[in-house]
Design an enzyme around this catalytic site. Structure first.
Site, short mmCIF file in Angstrom:
data_model
loop_
_atom_site.label_atom_id
_atom_site.label_comp_id
_atom_site.label_asym_id
_atom_site.label_seq_id
_atom_site.Cartn_x
_atom_site.Cartn_y
_atom_site.Cartn_z
N ASP A 201 12.03 15.20 67.23
CA ASP A 201 12.10 14.08 68.16
C ASP A 201 13.53 14.01 68.68
OD1 ASP A 201 12.44 11.57 69.36
OD2 ASP A 201 11.04 10.57 68.02
N LYS A 227 16.82 6.70 77.96
CA LYS A 227 18.05 6.41 77.23
C LYS A 227 19.22 7.12 77.91
CE LYS A 227 15.44 6.04 72.87
NZ LYS A 227 15.41 4.57 72.71
N ARG A 375 24.71 -1.83 66.61
CA ARG A 375 24.63 -0.46 67.10
C ARG A 375 25.31 -0.37 68.47
NH1 ARG A 375 18.98 2.71 68.24
NH2 ARG A 375 18.91 1.10 69.84
#
Length: 416
Positions: A201, A227, A375
């Site tokens: 992935d 992303k 994050r």
């Protein structure tokens, strides 16, 4: 680094600095969440207008041929493939990462069942992104033939977990929570030595770190485009299968776009040769067309330059947090070692959610992941070194003043 001027100097010397102008990013916003949703390329708005107004509005159904809609999944796949170490015609942009994972995992298990029916185990990490685990669990329920999902709690446990009953290793290259990056080549070699297939992935890898799928001799890979590739919210994902596996791939979602001759309208399914068989149904052309805008920015640089800047940004961020925020309850959970680090950095804090909301309120947009993880994603195409300095200074102020304690920062929305 002791001064913001040093960060400004790094930006002036940055060979990727001009690429920031390719993106529609508000000047006052520091955006460190491109590892979750990338910034829109400036070209995307005009491209959407063209697709809707000219191609759909004027061309109507003719645009499947005249505007190249029908070939778009393959054409985009070839552009994307160059970023992940794929050969021509080994990638298609299509469906979601979950759907593509279902296809790849199903096909891999079928191949392994034909080779050695005793192999009934899928190996993954408990910390893998949940959708990957859910897809594996759902597929196991459908197969109902004694399959098992074996999860490890630490990357160091993977070698011992890949035993002679394992059919497939299903690993995310860069862990979504910690930023830990696996050695793709070494793990693939280990899987093959023990008779397993390797499925990867690339959700947190594609467009951020160097990926060499063919060099690593991997078997299957999936990933998303919204992303680091800046394709837009929910933009179509991709699936990669090397040529050596393509015509042995049994498509579990045998839709008409994967048919050898879809417009024969035959009642019997015949899979296309090569990359075409990985398609399923009619493609979402408007959102798919926008993916190309992000991919075209990458044509102005290369992944080696992107990776160099990624490491420089994350090195600086770790250094500044650990020096300027020392003693403020932040614990680094991302590896320092370059070979083990993706392009985001995570710190734990006992009140991580509230701290992140306080940062967002001040124009520094990162995100939060359970448990207690702040994050920060560093997309080299548009993140600057001064953004790193300013983020750390803002974080320090929030922690020192404890402004994160304001009640509004504890309120949770549907998406965290």
């Amino acid at each position: 680094m002791n001064d913001r001027k040093e960060a400004e100097a790094l930006d002036r010397a940055d060979p990727l600095a001009a690429l920031r102008d390719e993106f529609a990013l508000a000047p006052a916003t520091i955006y460190l969440d491109g590892n979750s949703l990338g910034v829109p390329p400036k070209a995307a708005a005009a491209r959407a207008q063209t697709v809707i107004g000219a191609e759909w509005g004027d061309g109507l159904i003719r645009s499947w041929n005249t505007a190249g809609w029908f070939a778009l999944p393959r054409r985009l796949g070839n552009k994307l493939g160059a970023l992940i170490g794929a050969a021509e015609d080994e990638v298609v942009v299509t469906d979601t990462i979950s759907v593509n994972l279902f296809k790849a995992l199903s096909a891999a298990l079928r191949v392994q069942n034909a080779r050695d029916p005793k192999r009934r185990v899928i190996v993954s990490e408990r910390s893998n992104f949940p959708t990957d685990l859910y897809i594996a669990q759902g597929l196991i329920e459908q197969l109902d033939r004694g399959y098992e999902l074996r999860l490890v709690d630490d990357p160091a446990e993977l070698p011992a977990a890949i035993t002679d009953d394992v059919a497939v290793t299903m690993i995310t290259h860069v862990n979504y929570r910690t930023g830990y990056m696996h050695d793709m080549r070494a793990l693939t070699e280990l899987a093959h030595a023990r008779g397993a297939l390797a499925l990867w992935d690339l959700a947190h890898s594609a467009g951020a770190v160097g990926v060499g799928l063919n060099d690593a001799n991997a078997d299957y890979a999936v990933g998303c485009t919204y992303k680091y590739l800046n394709g837009g919210p929910g933009s179509p994902a991709f699936i990669w299968v090397p040529k050596r596996h393509q015509n042995a791939f049994s498509q579990p979602l045998s839709g008409w776009w994967g048919h050898k001759k879809p417009f024969e309208m035959s009642p019997d399914y015949r899979p296309d040769d090569g990359i075409g068989r990985f398609l399923c149904g009619t493609q979402p052309i408007v959102s798919m067309a926008l993916v190309e805008c992000g991919l075209d920015v990458f044509l102005k640089t290369d992944m080696q330059a992107v990776r160099r800047k990624s490491l420089a940004l994350t090195d600086l961020f770790i250094e500044l947090v650990q020096t300027r925020c020392a003693g403020l309850n932040l614990t680094l959970v991302t590896p320092r070692e370059h070979a083990r680090r993706g392009s985001h950095v995570s710190f734990e804090h006992p009140h991580g959610y509230e701290v992140m909301q306080a940062l967002i309120a001040r124009g520094v947009i990162g995100d939060y992941r359970e448990p207690h993880v702040l994050r920060f994603g560093f997309t080299p195409l548009y993140v600057r070194f001064v953004d790193v300095w300013d983020t750390v200074e803002t974080l320090r102020d929030i922690l020192v003043t404890e402004s994160w304690r304001k009640p509004e920062f504890a309120a949770r929305g549907a998406v965290t």
